[in-house]
Design a protein around this motif. Structure first.
Motif, PDB file in Angstrom:
ATOM      1  N   UNK A 172     -15.214  -7.745 -11.470  1.00  0.00           N
ATOM      2  CA  UNK A 172     -15.273  -7.117 -10.110  1.00  0.00           C
ATOM      3  C   UNK A 172     -13.955  -7.844  -9.604  1.00  0.00           C
ATOM      4  N   UNK A 173     -13.041  -6.997  -8.774  1.00  0.00           N
ATOM      5  CA  UNK A 173     -11.817  -7.285  -7.983  1.00  0.00           C
ATOM      6  C   UNK A 173     -12.130  -7.488  -6.870  1.00  0.00           C
ATOM      7  N   UNK A 174     -11.544  -8.476  -6.178  1.00  0.00           N
ATOM      8  CA  UNK A 174     -12.046  -8.884  -4.733  1.00  0.00           C
ATOM      9  C   UNK A 174     -10.751  -8.251  -4.127  1.00  0.00           C
ATOM     10  N   UNK A 175     -10.811  -7.264  -3.194  1.00  0.00           N
ATOM     11  CA  UNK A 175      -9.792  -6.790  -2.630  1.00  0.00           C
ATOM     12  C   UNK A 175      -8.754  -7.766  -1.630  1.00  0.00           C
ATOM     13  N   UNK A 176      -7.652  -7.218  -1.935  1.00  0.00           N
ATOM     14  CA  UNK A 176      -6.693  -8.169  -0.906  1.00  0.00           C
ATOM     15  C   UNK A 176      -5.754  -7.330  -0.028  1.00  0.00           C
ATOM     16  N   UNK A 177      -5.369  -8.001   0.868  1.00  0.00           N
ATOM     17  CA  UNK A 177      -4.277  -7.339   1.794  1.00  0.00           C
ATOM     18  C   UNK A 177      -2.755  -7.126   0.777  1.00  0.00           C
ATOM     19  N   UNK A 178      -2.872  -8.066   0.068  1.00  0.00           N
ATOM     20  CA  UNK A 178      -1.663  -7.784  -0.906  1.00  0.00           C
ATOM     21  C   UNK A 178      -1.734  -6.671  -1.670  1.00  0.00           C
ATOM     22  N   UNK A 179      -1.124  -5.587  -1.885  1.00  0.00           N
ATOM     23  CA  UNK A 179      -1.500  -4.406  -2.679  1.00  0.00           C
ATOM     24  C   UNK A 179      -2.037  -3.249  -1.765  1.00  0.00           C
ATOM     25  N   UNK A 180      -2.367  -3.730  -0.520  1.00  0.00           N
ATOM     26  CA  UNK A 180      -2.803  -2.452   0.493  1.00  0.00           C
ATOM     27  C   UNK A 180      -1.537  -2.062   1.037  1.00  0.00           C
ATOM     28  N   UNK A 181      -1.815  -0.767   1.584  1.00  0.00           N
ATOM     29  CA  UNK A 181      -0.619   0.088   2.177  1.00  0.00           C
ATOM     30  C   UNK A 181      -0.455  -0.040   3.497  1.00  0.00           C
ATOM     31  N   UNK A 182       0.680   0.302   4.002  1.00  0.00           N
ATOM     32  CA  UNK A 182       1.104  -0.063   5.279  1.00  0.00           C
ATOM     33  C   UNK A 182       0.138   0.952   6.219  1.00  0.00           C
ATOM     34  N   UNK A 204       0.684  -1.887  15.837  1.00  0.00           N
ATOM     35  CA  UNK A 204       2.096  -1.605  15.259  1.00  0.00           C
ATOM     36  C   UNK A 204       2.763  -1.830  14.164  1.00  0.00           C
ATOM     37  N   UNK A 205       2.184  -2.995  13.609  1.00  0.00           N
ATOM     38  CA  UNK A 205       2.673  -3.445  12.257  1.00  0.00           C
ATOM     39  C   UNK A 205       1.547  -4.431  11.843  1.00  0.00           C
ATOM     40  N   UNK A 206       1.473  -4.572  10.500  1.00  0.00           N
ATOM     41  CA  UNK A 206       0.135  -5.338  10.047  1.00  0.00           C
ATOM     42  C   UNK A 206       0.052  -6.648  10.448  1.00  0.00           C
ATOM     43  N   UNK A 207      -1.068  -7.042  10.843  1.00  0.00           N
ATOM     44  CA  UNK A 207      -1.316  -8.494  11.355  1.00  0.00           C
ATOM     45  C   UNK A 207      -0.933  -9.423  10.314  1.00  0.00           C
ATOM     46  N   UNK A 208      -0.963  -9.245   9.137  1.00  0.00           N
ATOM     47  CA  UNK A 208      -0.594  -9.977   7.960  1.00  0.00           C
ATOM     48  C   UNK A 208       0.810 -10.409   8.182  1.00  0.00           C
ATOM     49  N   UNK A 241     -10.112  -6.241  11.171  1.00  0.00           N
ATOM     50  CA  UNK A 241     -10.530  -7.364  10.591  1.00  0.00           C
ATOM     51  C   UNK A 241      -9.787  -7.823   9.446  1.00  0.00           C
ATOM     52  N   UNK A 242     -10.048  -9.052   9.111  1.00  0.00           N
ATOM     53  CA  UNK A 242      -9.681  -9.371   7.607  1.00  0.00           C
ATOM     54  C   UNK A 242      -9.954  -8.424   6.366  1.00  0.00           C
ATOM     55  N   UNK A 243      -9.353  -8.283   5.336  1.00  0.00           N
ATOM     56  CA  UNK A 243      -9.541  -7.318   4.566  1.00  0.00           C
ATOM     57  C   UNK A 243     -10.914  -7.691   3.975  1.00  0.00           C
ATOM     58  N   UNK A 244     -11.318  -8.939   3.677  1.00  0.00           N
ATOM     59  CA  UNK A 244     -12.635  -9.403   3.061  1.00  0.00           C
ATOM     60  C   UNK A 244     -13.830  -8.891   3.745  1.00  0.00           C
ATOM     61  N   UNK A 245     -13.754  -8.584   5.075  1.00  0.00           N
ATOM     62  CA  UNK A 245     -14.707  -8.097   5.888  1.00  0.00           C
ATOM     63  C   UNK A 245     -15.099  -6.798   6.027  1.00  0.00           C
ATOM     64  N   UNK A 246     -13.926  -6.059   5.248  1.00  0.00           N
ATOM     65  CA  UNK A 246     -14.056  -4.288   5.529  1.00  0.00           C
ATOM     66  C   UNK A 246     -14.990  -4.067   4.206  1.00  0.00           C
ATOM     67  N   UNK A 258      -6.518 -12.862   3.827  1.00  0.00           N
ATOM     68  CA  UNK A 258      -7.618 -12.042   3.391  1.00  0.00           C
ATOM     69  C   UNK A 258      -8.784 -12.297   4.062  1.00  0.00           C
ATOM     70  N   UNK A 259      -9.000 -13.653   4.522  1.00  0.00           N
ATOM     71  CA  UNK A 259     -10.169 -13.856   5.200  1.00  0.00           C
ATOM     72  C   UNK A 259      -9.985 -14.276   6.792  1.00  0.00           C
ATOM     73  N   UNK A 260      -8.379 -14.628   7.284  1.00  0.00           N
ATOM     74  CA  UNK A 260      -8.524 -14.638   8.668  1.00  0.00           C
ATOM     75  C   UNK A 260      -8.409 -16.270   8.943  1.00  0.00           C
ATOM     76  N   UNK A 261      -8.923 -17.217   7.752  1.00  0.00           N
ATOM     77  CA  UNK A 261      -8.927 -18.840   8.353  1.00  0.00           C
ATOM     78  C   UNK A 261      -8.195 -19.466   7.119  1.00  0.00           C
TER      79      UNK A 261
END
Length: 914
Positions: free
Chosen positions: A684-694, A735-739, A702-707, A775-778
């Protein structure tokens, strides 16, 4: 192109001589495995017959005027011939003709064509007419020594070195076989100083013969049209290698290895104090440089005046008692390596290749990194590596990481599969490795040097403490260091650094080696050369290389073939697998997960296995997985451990985030001559903001891990924003990704004055912490060094499925890169969220440039770096170019400069109206 009998007769034969048939082919050099294009004709004169072998001065499509007679062989009682016909079951679509007499001992490779069959029939008829029929020996064995070949290249056709009398009788037209040696013939046309050994190469009309015969790498190149090597051939190679001591002798060579960090300086009048210190000339020179060119232009343009200057300096100061030919020169920005060989060994050097690995940020910048040159001399493979590792006292782990990156990424790609460093028998690693002295203050260091306590001082050296004790430079050795530290000096003096920074002395410049039969004779530094803040270093080595005894090799080969014949009649390959299912849980972006698959040979014969690709798939596994080794030979009763690793990088993260792909694959393990096994690999792959589209990132509150996974897959679909508006789902959009905002804001607060920003690489462990933070916000403050966060920003942008400037406008951006107004129009036409990110990042870069007095950043450097990040072409994109590889490279370089020019407009002009 075939030559007519009439053309041959009019051009080359006497009136009473008749050409029966003429066909094209190749001659295989059984020593070097090189091939030479040729034509061969069967000629009759009354009851006398002869074979005329013609060299070809032009390929492809030669005319009769491009042919020269190179050899004439009488078809008499002394001539013995053996022919091998095409074998579809072995995927061999060519004939092999073995010729042996007192005038010739050669193998000819002939195309699978009716004309070849006719030629062989006529030759047989001519031999049958003799009163004493020729005896047929056992077919000569192919040389099994695993000497690799240059992928898709062959030596050029020979060029006659003197005119020939074309009207002599057949019996008088005998020439020396050595005249077919293309290396000697080409050298006769030019001086040795004008030729590089690696210059010999060319295209072929027929597929690569060496690979078809199994004389080179274990798997053929698809580009060259080569055919796979049979299982039997692979096992024979393995067994020959196991018994090589029975048919090889040892010869000794002297190798001079030198390294110098030149600090961007031009060479002095002479560097003979470095290269000519020994009374006798070495057989091989390997000379490495670091910081060859420190100019900003060196990062942007491939050409460098410093390269030419230093190459000339080396060439003019090689040992006067020897004559040398350049094997290869390779350069990566400021790191350069040149290898020369004494001309008396030049015909023993084969299979030359090189590679470069940048260890700067994202592997893009070559301010640090390594270059390598490999070749085979006699029957021994040698690899030279020159590197410049990360600087500064406290960057020990980064230096170690640079070593790991170079070791793992260096691949010699002219071989299939590509060769790694560790697959060479002799390895020499030289360069500015930048290791420093720990636990001592500068005054103590200087005092110990002054009192000649160098051995005690070496115990504090970072590299010395690791050699033989850790995985860093595992297996390498270094001769005893008896000279004082080589860094840091005041330029043009022997005084230690007196600048404000007052760097402590250190042995930064080192030469390491690995392999059997290597003896260091003289490890020294050369303080006479003072133009740099480093002193050059050299080591003279005595090395043992293997020389194959062809007659003994033949006997061992025949013995092995007899063994295999007996075994193959009685047994089939059998293996046991310790598992057929591998599950790797919680796989994260850029975090390797591994498991071991053990294969045991439970049968009575050697087993040759490999993972094979499934129908309609380009590789044996998906891009995020690797099996190592992917093929091997296992002897009876032995086991082989295969490392199955999963690594999701910037190229594969997007399809896993979007649900387009899953961590599921099946490996097909094929036993040559036996059955197939199927191994399932999943996780199983843990989704990441790295590799997500704009498009998805600006919808994440929220952080990608909470979605939830289903929601993430939904917003990752193209057009999700349009669907959101149609359904009137509402909700805030960023307006832009928070990451991206967090990364840029951190760099602005803590790194805008950082020297070498975007030039020093980060640490993998820190980048993984940055990934988890985003990815977690912390935690609230991003962990890691400024250099790791800078690389994290670049990695984030590189991982976007559609780059900052969409792929759909990539070509238009290149076309208008010289016009700022047109460039602005394109930016105004891209989606708003892409435009916002582009404006935000350009504003950040402009702010960094306003601090250039502190951080040393240059607008051309940033434009070049971010041009490749913002304007990333689609992987299907192919630049318009000619068929020439050189032109392909020049076009690629031109497009790289256009990407830099596009970004340069926005860094040098106002972007308020964009």
């Amino acid at each position: 192109m075939s030559m007519s009998n009439k053309q041959i007769e009019e051009k080359f034969l006497q009136k009473e001589e008749k050409c029966i048939i003429c066909i094209p082919g190749k001659m295989l050099d059984t020593f070097s495995h090189a091939t030479v294009q040729l034509y061969i004709a069967l000629v009759a004169r009354q009851d006398d017959h002869g074979l005329f072998i013609f060299s070809v001065n032009k390929f492809p499509n030669p005319s009769i005027n491009d042919l020269d007679i190179d050899k004439v062989v009488p078809v008499d009682a002394d001539l013995r011939t053996v022919s091998e016909v095409p074998d579809i079951s072995q995927k061999k679509d060519f004939y092999v003709l073995h010729l042996k007499s007192k005038f010739i001992n050669a193998q000819l490779v002939l195309p699978d064509h009716t004309s070849t069959a006719t030629f062989l029939e006529e030759l047989t008829r001519a031999q049958s007419a003799l009163t004493k029929p020729p005896s047929l020996p056992v077919a000569p064995p192919r040389r099994m020594r695993a000497v690799h070949i240059r992928n898709g290249q062959s030596l050029p056709p020979p060029v006659p070195d003197r005119p020939r009398n074309m009207k002599e009788p057949i019996s008088q037209r005998i020439t020396d076989l050595s005249e077919l040696d293309p290396l000697r013939k080409a050298a006769s046309k030019q001086s040795l100083d004008e030729l590089d050994i690696d210059d010999f190469g060319g295209s072929s009309e027929f597929p690569d013969v060496q690979k078809m015969l199994g004389l080179g790498s274990s798997e053929p190149s698809t580009e060259s049209g080569a055919k796979p090597v049979s299982a039997r051939e692979t096992i024979v190679k393995y067994m020959m290698n196991e018994r090589e001591v029975e048919f090889t002798d040892i010869s000794k060579l002297k190798i001079f290895v030198g390294t110098w960090n030149t600090n961007g300086q031009s060479p002095p009048i002479s560097i003979a104090q470095w290269l000519q210190v020994d009374p006798e000339p070495p057989d091989i020179y390997a000379i490495g440089f670091q910081e060859l060119d420190l100019s900003n232009q060196a990062y942007i343009f491939s050409d460098s005046a410093k390269e030419t200057e230093w190459q000339h300096a080396v060439k003019s100061c090689l040992h006067p008692k020897g004559r040398y030919r350049k094997v290869k020169l390779v350069r990566l920005i400021g790191v350069m390596l040149i290898v020369y060989v004494n001309e008396k060994h030049s015909n023993k050097v084969h299979f030359i290749d090189s590679d470069t690995v940048a260890t700067g940020i994202m592997g893009i910048m070559g301010n640090k990194g390594g270059v390598g040159v490999r070749f085979t001399i006699e029957s021994t493979s040698i690899c030279f590596l020159c590197s410049h590792l990360a600087a500064h006292q406290d960057e020990l782990e980064r230096r170690n990481q640079d070593y790991r990156d170079i070791s793992s990424k260096m691949r010699f790609k002219q071989f299939v599969p590509p060769l790694t460093i560790d697959e060479h028998e002799l390895v020499f690693w030289l360069g500015d490795l930048n290791y420093r002295l720990n636990d001592l203050d500068i005054d103590t260091v200087k005092s110990m040097i002054k009192n000649s306590k160098l051995k005690d001082l070496m115990s504090y050296d970072q590299l010395h403490r690791q050699l033989g004790r850790t995985e860093v430079f595992k297996g390498y050795s270094e001769a005893e260091v008896t000279f004082q530290p080589t860094y840091k000096y005041d330029i043009n003096s022997d005084d230690w650094d007196s600048s404000e920074k007052s760097r402590p002395p250190a042995w930064c410049d080192r030469i390491l080696y690995k392999g059997g039969g290597i003896t260091s004779l003289k490890y020294r530094y050369h303080p006479e050369l003072k133009i740099s803040d480093h002193k050059p270093v050299s080591d003279l080595f005595d090395v043992e290389v293997r020389v194959v005894d062809e007659e003994k090799s033949r006997k061992v080969y025949e013995d092995i073939m007899k063994q295999l014949d007996r075994l193959e009649n009685d047994y089939l390959p059998q293996v046991k697998l310790d598992k057929t299912e591998i599950i790797l849980n919680d796989v994260k972006f850029i975090d390797t997960k591994e498991d071991i698959l053990t294969i045991t040979n439970s049968g009575q014969v050697p087993v040759n296995f490999e993972f094979i690709q499934k129908l309609d798939e380009p590789s044996y596994c998906k891009p995020w997985m690797m099996a190592s080794p992917s093929k091997a030979v296992i002897t009876p009763g032995k086991s082989c451990e295969i490392n199955i690793s999963v690594y999701v990088d910037k190229k594969s993260a997007a399809v896993l985030n979007s649900g387009e792909d899953k961590l599921e694959d099946i490996l097909v393990l094929h036993l040559n001559g036996g059955k197939d096994f199927f191994i399932s690999v999943s996780g199983n792959y843990i989704a990441s903001s790295f590799g997500s589209s704009l498009e998805a990132l600006i919808q994440m509150h929220g952080p990608v891990r909470e979605i939830p996974t289903a929601q993430l897959v939904e917003i990752e679909q193209p057009g999700s924003l349009v669907k959101r508006d149609v359904l009137n789902q509402g909700g805030r959009l960023y307006a832009i990704p928070k990451e991206i905002w967090r990364l840029v804001d951190h760099l602005w607060q803590y790194g805008c004055d950082q020297e070498d920003l975007f030039q020093q690489p980060g640490l993998n462990k820190e980048i993984q912490l940055i990934r988890d933070c985003l990815d977690t916000g912390a935690p609230e403050k991003i962990p890691g060094s400024i250099h790791s966060i800078a690389e994290g920003l670049l990695l984030f942008l590189e991982s976007l499925p559609d780059p900052v400037i969409p792929k759909s406008v990539h070509r238009r951006c290149l076309e208008c890169s010289n016009n700022y107004l047109l460039c602005k129009q394109i930016i105004l036409q891209i989606p708003e969220y892409h435009r916002n990110v582009f404006r935000y990042l350009c504003s950040f870069l402009k702010e960094l440039l306003s601090k250039s007095q502190n951080n040393g950043l240059d607008i051309k450097f940033l434009a070049s770096l971010f041009g490749d990040v913002f304007l990333r072409p689609d992987h299907h994109y192919v630049p318009t170019s000619s068929k020439s590889n050189k032109n392909v490279r020049s076009v690629a370089k031109e497009e790289e400069m256009k990407r830099a020019a596009f970004v340069y407009h926005f860094l040098s002009n106002s972007i308020d109206d964009v």
